[in-house]
Scaffold this motif. Structure first.
Motif, PDB file in Angstrom:
ATOM      1  N   ALA A  57      50.562 112.255  58.788  1.00 16.62           N
ATOM      2  CA  ALA A  57      51.902 112.457  58.218  1.00 16.62           C
ATOM      3  C   ALA A  57      51.818 113.247  56.913  1.00 16.62           C
ATOM      4  CB  ALA A  57      52.582 111.110  57.979  1.00 16.62           C
ATOM      5  N   ILE A  58      50.889 112.863  56.032  1.00 13.84           N
ATOM      6  CA  ILE A  58      50.759 113.544  54.732  1.00 13.84           C
ATOM      7  C   ILE A  58      50.232 114.974  54.926  1.00 13.84           C
ATOM      8  CG2 ILE A  58      49.614 113.520  52.471  1.00 13.84           C
ATOM      9  CD1 ILE A  58      49.492 110.409  52.785  1.00 13.84           C
ATOM     10  N   GLY A  59      49.164 115.106  55.742  1.00 15.41           N
ATOM     11  CA  GLY A  59      48.580 116.430  56.000  1.00 15.41           C
ATOM     12  C   GLY A  59      49.582 117.371  56.653  1.00 15.41           C
ATOM     13  N   GLY A  60      50.326 116.849  57.622  1.00 12.59           N
ATOM     14  CA  GLY A  60      51.341 117.644  58.319  1.00 12.59           C
ATOM     15  C   GLY A  60      52.445 118.094  57.379  1.00 12.59           C
ATOM     16  N   TYR A  61      52.892 117.173  56.514  1.00 15.62           N
ATOM     17  CA  TYR A  61      53.946 117.502  55.546  1.00 15.62           C
ATOM     18  C   TYR A  61      53.478 118.605  54.589  1.00 15.62           C
ATOM     19  CZ  TYR A  61      56.991 117.304  51.521  1.00 15.62           C
ATOM     20  OH  TYR A  61      57.833 117.666  50.501  1.00 15.62           O
ATOM     21  N   LEU A  62      52.256 118.473  54.080  1.00 15.46           N
ATOM     22  CA  LEU A  62      51.720 119.461  53.134  1.00 15.46           C
ATOM     23  C   LEU A  62      51.549 120.831  53.804  1.00 15.46           C
ATOM     24  CD1 LEU A  62      49.070 117.248  51.269  1.00 15.46           C
ATOM     25  CD2 LEU A  62      51.272 118.031  50.373  1.00 15.46           C
ATOM     26  N   MET A  63      51.124 120.814  55.069  1.00 15.94           N
ATOM     27  CA  MET A  63      50.922 122.054  55.821  1.00 15.94           C
ATOM     28  C   MET A  63      52.241 122.834  55.945  1.00 15.94           C
ATOM     29  SD  MET A  63      49.665 122.184  59.786  1.00 15.94           S
ATOM     30  CE  MET A  63      51.274 121.987  60.538  1.00 15.94           C
ATOM     31  N   VAL A  64      53.319 122.123  56.333  1.00 18.05           N
ATOM     32  CA  VAL A  64      54.618 122.790  56.510  1.00 18.05           C
ATOM     33  C   VAL A  64      55.213 123.163  55.155  1.00 18.05           C
ATOM     34  CG1 VAL A  64      56.871 122.647  57.616  1.00 18.05           C
ATOM     35  CG2 VAL A  64      54.973 121.408  58.567  1.00 18.05           C
ATOM     36  N   GLY A  65      55.047 122.265  54.182  1.00 16.75           N
ATOM     37  CA  GLY A  65      55.538 122.548  52.838  1.00 16.75           C
ATOM     38  C   GLY A  65      54.906 123.805  52.266  1.00 16.75           C
ATOM     39  N   ALA A  66      53.605 123.981  52.505  1.00 20.98           N
ATOM     40  CA  ALA A  66      52.888 125.180  52.043  1.00 20.98           C
ATOM     41  C   ALA A  66      53.445 126.433  52.714  1.00 20.98           C
ATOM     42  CB  ALA A  66      51.397 125.042  52.350  1.00 20.98           C
ATOM     43  N   SER A  67      53.634 126.371  54.036  1.00 18.88           N
ATOM     44  CA  SER A  67      54.174 127.521  54.781  1.00 18.88           C
ATOM     45  C   SER A  67      55.544 127.922  54.240  1.00 18.88           C
ATOM     46  CB  SER A  67      54.297 127.186  56.269  1.00 18.88           C
ATOM     47  OG  SER A  67      53.038 126.916  56.828  1.00 18.88           O
ATOM     48  N   ASN A  68      56.405 126.921  53.991  1.00 17.82           N
ATOM     49  CA  ASN A  68      57.752 127.197  53.491  1.00 17.82           C
ATOM     50  C   ASN A  68      57.721 127.797  52.087  1.00 17.82           C
ATOM     51  OD1 ASN A  68      59.160 126.291  55.784  1.00 17.82           O
ATOM     52  ND2 ASN A  68      58.963 124.173  55.136  1.00 17.82           N
ATOM     53  N   ALA A  69      56.816 127.283  51.244  1.00 19.35           N
ATOM     54  CA  ALA A  69      56.707 127.791  49.868  1.00 19.35           C
ATOM     55  C   ALA A  69      56.222 129.250  49.877  1.00 19.35           C
ATOM     56  CB  ALA A  69      55.763 126.917  49.051  1.00 19.35           C
ATOM     57  N   PHE A  70      55.178 129.549  50.673  1.00 21.59           N
ATOM     58  CA  PHE A  70      54.698 130.935  50.788  1.00 21.59           C
ATOM     59  C   PHE A  70      55.820 131.851  51.298  1.00 21.59           C
ATOM     60  CE2 PHE A  70      50.172 129.240  51.195  1.00 21.59           C
ATOM     61  CZ  PHE A  70      49.729 129.816  50.010  1.00 21.59           C
ATOM     62  N   ASN A  71      56.542 131.354  52.305  1.00 24.04           N
ATOM     63  CA  ASN A  71      57.647 132.109  52.900  1.00 24.04           C
ATOM     64  C   ASN A  71      58.695 132.477  51.842  1.00 24.04           C
ATOM     65  OD1 ASN A  71      60.631 131.566  54.114  1.00 24.04           O
ATOM     66  ND2 ASN A  71      59.433 132.770  55.533  1.00 24.04           N
ATOM     67  N   GLN A  72      59.031 131.504  50.981  1.00 26.59           N
ATOM     68  CA  GLN A  72      60.065 131.760  49.968  1.00 26.59           C
ATOM     69  C   GLN A  72      59.561 132.670  48.848  1.00 26.59           C
ATOM     70  OE1 GLN A  72      62.590 128.369  48.808  1.00 26.59           O
ATOM     71  NE2 GLN A  72      61.986 127.378  50.712  1.00 26.59           N
ATOM     72  N   ILE A  73      58.251 132.640  48.594  1.00 27.66           N
ATOM     73  CA  ILE A  73      57.672 133.576  47.610  1.00 27.66           C
ATOM     74  C   ILE A  73      57.801 135.007  48.137  1.00 27.66           C
ATOM     75  CG2 ILE A  73      55.507 134.354  46.539  1.00 27.66           C
ATOM     76  CD1 ILE A  73      54.679 131.289  46.563  1.00 27.66           C
ATOM     77  N   ILE A  74      57.437 135.198  49.413  1.00 35.09           N
ATOM     78  CA  ILE A  74      57.480 136.536  50.028  1.00 35.09           C
ATOM     79  C   ILE A  74      58.924 137.043  50.136  1.00 35.09           C
ATOM     80  CG2 ILE A  74      56.970 137.856  52.143  1.00 35.09           C
ATOM     81  CD1 ILE A  74      54.653 135.744  52.600  1.00 35.09           C
ATOM     82  N   GLU A  75      59.860 136.114  50.452  1.00 36.11           N
ATOM     83  CA  GLU A  75      61.253 136.525  50.715  1.00 36.11           C
ATOM     84  C   GLU A  75      62.180 136.304  49.520  1.00 36.11           C
ATOM     85  OE1 GLU A  75      62.455 134.602  54.360  1.00 36.11           O
ATOM     86  OE2 GLU A  75      61.323 136.042  55.575  1.00 36.11           O
ATOM     87  N   LYS A  76      61.611 136.207  48.342  1.00 37.74           N
ATOM     88  CA  LYS A  76      62.414 135.939  47.136  1.00 37.74           C
ATOM     89  C   LYS A  76      63.574 136.944  46.986  1.00 37.74           C
ATOM     90  CE  LYS A  76      60.666 137.033  43.043  1.00 37.74           C
ATOM     91  NZ  LYS A  76      61.571 137.822  42.171  1.00 37.74           N
ATOM     92  N   ASP A  77      63.281 138.223  47.155  1.00 36.22           N
ATOM     93  CA  ASP A  77      64.300 139.260  46.952  1.00 36.22           C
ATOM     94  C   ASP A  77      65.340 139.278  48.067  1.00 36.22           C
ATOM     95  OD1 ASP A  77      63.028 139.957  44.619  1.00 36.22           O
ATOM     96  OD2 ASP A  77      61.782 141.495  45.570  1.00 36.22           O
TER      97      ASP A  77
END
Length: 301
Positions: A57-77
């Protein structure tokens, strides 16, 4: 009086920071992914190990959270151009990119380490998921509607990941779970793309099949909905190893798939956002119930 005002200001600041953190890692989406992983784990195990369940549960949450954070960094503009996303922490300026990067990288390292502690294959699939979502799906969104096919791969990994975490083995059973969630991505995501068509256009995204919001696109949705229903009931044939279901369970799944198909056909007829929203909500209900039904069926064997 000054003290209480300061405390209120601190509380508001903490509340804002916490909400920004939740938005950056998309807590709701992350929890639904964790739910999928846990369902996959419960389908595979003979004896439930609570420690593995918690780590997954913790590993899965961190994995998706990381993907979403990277995604929002790339798509900031591009996020700044859309009403739905302009108030996210990065485009609104409430959070600095470097802070988001620290969160994304920390989540990746800790999440993969936790999955590795379960077994190496779980960490491998976790890493593939983050890589595909961040490095291929996210940049492709601005280039071609085919990005949805790429995005469906990391989107389909969580259900399968649970089985791999339980068995340290990739075989026909987790492959089947992957296939189910893979086919589900298309009607679900295209319903969202229909609803957000104009907003996505502002940001230079066109995610509908063949780039069109019309009946041809809905034909694709209908085809994938039928495929999803058929794939979901394949385990009744007992050709998918230790993962099989009762005929009654298969009938229930056909009924659920038919409900999604009903809304897809309504969208074909009327082509309005109302039907697209109904289809999107019925798809969320479908994947949630399918996972619960599989687990219930397994424990009745």
């Amino acid at each position: 009086m000054q003290l209480s005002s300061n405390s209120l200001s601190e509380k508001m600041t903490f509340s804002t920071v916490f909400n920004d953190f939740k938005q950056l890692t998309k807590v709701g989406l992350s929890l639904s992914v964790v739910f999928s992983s846990l369902a996959g784990y419960l389908l595979a195990v003979e004896k439930i190990q609570l420690s593995t369940l918690i780590l997954l549960a913790i590993g899965g949450y961190l994995m998706v959270g990381a993907s979403n954070a990277f995604n929002q960094i790339i798509e900031k503009d591009t996020d700044a151009l859309m009403k739905r996303t302009m108030n996210r922490p990065l485009p609104s300026g409430r959070m600095h990119v470097s802070m988001a990067m620290v969160i994304a990288v920390s989540f990746t390292i800790v999440g993969l380490a936790i999955l590795y502690s379960i077994n190496p294959k779980s960490a491998l699939f976790g890493a593939i998921s983050i890589f595909l979502y961040t490095s291929i799906y996210t940049p492709l969104k601005a280039v071609t509607p085919l990005s949805v096919f790429v995005g469906a791969i990391p989107g389909a990994i969580p259900f399968m990941l649970g089985w791999v975490a339980a068995t340290n083995n990739f075989s026909i059973e987790p492959g089947m779970l992957f296939l189910i969630q893979f086919f589900w991505q298309f009607p679900h995501f295209w319903a969202i793309a229909w609803l957000q068509f104009d907003e996505y256009k502002k940001a230079g995204f066109n995610l509908m099949p063949m780039g069109q919001k019309n009946r041809k696109a809905v034909v694709q949705i209908i085809i994938y909905t039928v495929c999803l229903t058929l794939v979901s009931i394949i385990p009744v044939l007992k050709i998918t190893g230790s993962f099989y279901i009762y005929p009654l369970t298969a009938l229930i799944l056909v009924f659920l798939g038919s409900t999604m198909l009903y809304y897809a056909i309504k969208l074909y007829k009327h082509q309005t956002n109302k039907e697209a929203r109904q289809l999107m909500l019925s798809s969320v209900l479908y994947i949630t119930l399918v996972q619960i039904i599989y687990v219930v069926d397994k424990f009745l064997h």
